[in-house]
Design an enzyme around this catalytic site. Structure first.
Site, PDB file in Angstrom:
ATOM      1  N   ARG A  32       0.808  -1.225   0.000  1.00 40.87           N
ATOM      2  CA  ARG A  32       0.000   0.000   0.000  1.00 40.87           C
ATOM      3  C   ARG A  32       0.841   1.275   0.000  1.00 40.87           C
ATOM      4  NH1 ARG A  32      -0.598  -2.241   5.111  1.00 40.87           N
ATOM      5  NH2 ARG A  32       0.258  -1.016   6.825  1.00 40.87           N
ATOM      6  N   LYS A 190     -19.953 -17.510   6.677  1.00 41.63           N
ATOM      7  CA  LYS A 190     -19.178 -18.329   7.626  1.00 41.63           C
ATOM      8  C   LYS A 190     -18.444 -17.471   8.644  1.00 41.63           C
ATOM      9  CE  LYS A 190     -14.919 -17.536   5.770  1.00 41.63           C
ATOM     10  NZ  LYS A 190     -13.618 -17.287   6.410  1.00 41.63           N
TER      11      LYS A 190
END
Length: 332
Positions: A32, A190
């Site tokens: 980044r 999930k």
């Protein structure tokens, strides 16, 4: 094949390492910012997310704006988006002109819009050939080259084939699936159910309770998936049952750790801060519940998790709510 992984967190780094193990690939990991990129280069490992695991010497570390990388993209290049769900939209916007396949690793529903990843892609880059790489996997184990199986999901055969070519090897098996809706629903729900299971284990409710939560959680996941157009068999595969069992029971699961922390009396803020990583279930639980409600899908476990995260229920109260539901037949 030239593979560019965007996002140098645990999962992005692990998948870049996995690609480097296969001969013939040129692999680039885009960090980044330059500070992070320099740390990866000088330390030879991702000390923050995967400490102690050496990066392959052939892995090329990039940083800076994506525009020059995109401008050089060729049709045979594969781009992997390894940002959190919150960064998917902006990254796909930056990649919208690439001529080759794109796939994302994030799991969840976009906050605010309630969209799944492929629905975000349809909005910002409708002509893109794209898909998801998902399934039961912890980044640490992939980085260590421990045996793992994933699902390459896309409506485009070229995307599925590219993902298999990029990552399928001795330690990592990749299975193709054209049901991207089912794969993405499994990957999102999930995480929410893992919070519930962590809560169950943290309260020492027993293995019977854990089995009940996982089984009825799978029914919730399947109901939502079918309402969104998924195939029922997808939820008995790697991205459904497989990912649910791993995330709900594995000690490396961040979402499970949130449930354990809440059971110990931590606030949600304390629980999240203790991780040092993103737990997607915390951010997607409310969105999952809202999407289900808009479709008339009953998801009581998810709703209890949302109430717990919002502070409307305490840990044991959430259990009482679920156990106090009236009798009914077992069905999806």
């Amino acid at each position: 094949m030239r593979i560019t992984v965007i996002g140098a967190g645990a999962w992005g780094t692990a998948m870049a390492m996995a690609a480097c193990r296969l001969s013939g690939h040129e692999v680039r990991l885009h960090a980044r910012d330059e500070v992070q990129a320099n740390a990866l280069r000088t330390q030879g490992q991702n000390a923050r997310y995967l400490p102690g695991i050496d990066l392959p010497s052939q892995l090329d570390i990039l940083s800076g704006p994506l525009a020059p990388v995109v401008a050089q993209a060729e049709a045979q290049d594969l781009f992997i988006v390894a940002t959190p769900m919150s960064g998917l939209r902006s990254t796909l916007q930056a990649l919208h002109t690439v001529p080759g396949p794109v796939a994302w690793l994030c799991k969840g529903f976009e906050s605010g819009t309630g969209l799944m990843p492929h629905e975000v892609q349809a909005q910002v880059a409708p002509s893109m050939q794209a898909g998801a790489l998902s399934g039961p996997s912890f980044a640490l184990e992939v980085a260590r080259s421990q045996p793992t199986a994933l699902v390459a999901a896309s409506g485009h055969a070229a995307v599925r084939d590219a993902l298999v070519q990029a990552f399928h090897g001795a330690a990592l098996r990749v299975y193709a699936n054209d049901d991207i809706v089912g794969v993405e629903v499994g990957g999102a729900v999930k995480n929410v159910l893992a919070i519930a299971t962590g809560l169950c284990d943290g309260l020492d409710l027993g293995l019977n309770a854990r089995a009940a939560l996982i089984t009825r959680g799978l029914a919730e996941m399947t109901r939502l998936g079918l309402a969104l157009g998924a195939k029922p068999e997808t939820f008995m595969g790697l991205s459904g049952l497989g990912d649910l069992v791993l995330t709900a029971t594995g000690d490396l699961s961040r979402n499970r750790k949130v449930g354990l922390a809440l059971a110990q009396g931590m606030s949600l803020e304390q629980a999240v801060d203790s991780l040092g990583h993103v737990a997607e279930g915390v951010y997607s639980a409310r969105t999952v519940a809202q999407r289900a409600q808009s479709l008339g899908v009953d998801m009581p476990i998810t709703e209890a998790v949302v109430a717990l995260l919002d502070g409307r229920l305490q840990a044991r109260e959430a259990v009482q709510v679920l156990m106090g539901r009236g009798p009914r037949g077992e069905s999806v």
